[in-house]
Scaffold this motif. Sequence first.
Motif, PDB file in Angstrom:
ATOM      1  N   GLY A 156       1.599  79.177 -92.186  1.00 42.75           N
ATOM      2  CA  GLY A 156       2.069  80.557 -92.242  1.00 42.75           C
ATOM      3  C   GLY A 156       0.341  81.495 -91.947  1.00 42.75           C
ATOM      4  O   GLY A 156       0.323  82.874 -91.022  1.00 42.75           O
ATOM      5  N   ARG A 190       2.728  72.236 -99.959  1.00 44.23           N
ATOM      6  CA  ARG A 190       2.591  74.081-100.295  1.00 44.23           C
ATOM      7  C   ARG A 190       1.122  74.217 -99.758  1.00 44.23           C
ATOM      8  O   ARG A 190       1.497  75.389 -98.752  1.00 44.23           O
ATOM      9  CB  ARG A 190       2.348  74.237-102.068  1.00 44.23           C
ATOM     10  CG  ARG A 190       1.628  75.847-102.443  1.00 44.23           C
ATOM     11  CD  ARG A 190       1.493  76.032-103.998  1.00 44.23           C
ATOM     12  NE  ARG A 190       1.117  77.339-103.849  1.00 44.23           N
ATOM     13  CZ  ARG A 190       1.897  78.067-103.374  1.00 44.23           C
ATOM     14  NH1 ARG A 190       3.035  78.425-102.779  1.00 44.23           N
ATOM     15  NH2 ARG A 190       1.209  79.571-103.692  1.00 44.23           N
ATOM     16  N   LYS A 230       0.591  73.161 -96.428  1.00 43.97           N
ATOM     17  CA  LYS A 230       0.373  72.713 -95.140  1.00 43.97           C
ATOM     18  C   LYS A 230       1.690  73.791 -94.948  1.00 43.97           C
ATOM     19  O   LYS A 230       1.548  74.700 -94.176  1.00 43.97           O
ATOM     20  CB  LYS A 230       1.773  71.471 -95.395  1.00 43.97           C
ATOM     21  CG  LYS A 230       2.561  71.308 -94.248  1.00 43.97           C
ATOM     22  CD  LYS A 230       3.108  70.177 -93.706  1.00 43.97           C
ATOM     23  CE  LYS A 230       4.384  70.242 -93.287  1.00 43.97           C
ATOM     24  NZ  LYS A 230       4.973  68.843 -93.024  1.00 43.97           N
ATOM     25  N   THR A 231       2.599  74.612 -96.428  1.00 45.49           N
ATOM     26  CA  THR A 231       2.956  75.812 -95.492  1.00 45.49           C
ATOM     27  C   THR A 231       2.498  77.027 -95.631  1.00 45.49           C
ATOM     28  O   THR A 231       2.011  78.004 -94.598  1.00 45.49           O
ATOM     29  CB  THR A 231       4.068  76.256 -97.014  1.00 45.49           C
ATOM     30  OG1 THR A 231       4.546  74.488 -96.989  1.00 45.49           O
ATOM     31  CG2 THR A 231       4.975  76.948 -96.879  1.00 45.49           C
ATOM     32  N   SER A 242       2.970  65.069 -89.816  1.00 43.20           N
ATOM     33  CA  SER A 242       4.179  65.549 -89.841  1.00 43.20           C
ATOM     34  C   SER A 242       4.608  64.519 -90.153  1.00 43.20           C
ATOM     35  O   SER A 242       5.374  64.137 -89.749  1.00 43.20           O
ATOM     36  CB  SER A 242       4.892  66.993 -90.049  1.00 43.20           C
ATOM     37  OG  SER A 242       4.302  67.610 -90.105  1.00 43.20           O
TER      38      SER A 242
END
Length: 55
Positions: free
Chosen positions: A9, A2, A4-5, A55
């Motif tokens: 963003g 989360r 990373k997201t 990643s």
Amino acid sequence: MRLKTIAIGLNILLLMLCVGFFIGHGLPKSLMLWSSAILWFVAPLVNLLYIRKNS
């Protein structure tokens, strides 16, 4: 995952704000504004490349 997201963003948002600056104000006329705009564009790109690499 989360975090990373959220980081991706926020970096995309920074890139969109940089593009919006050029659309709204045109090309900067002073060297200080050019250096700020370049840093504003390069920093999120470096962050995204780092995230992608790890990643």
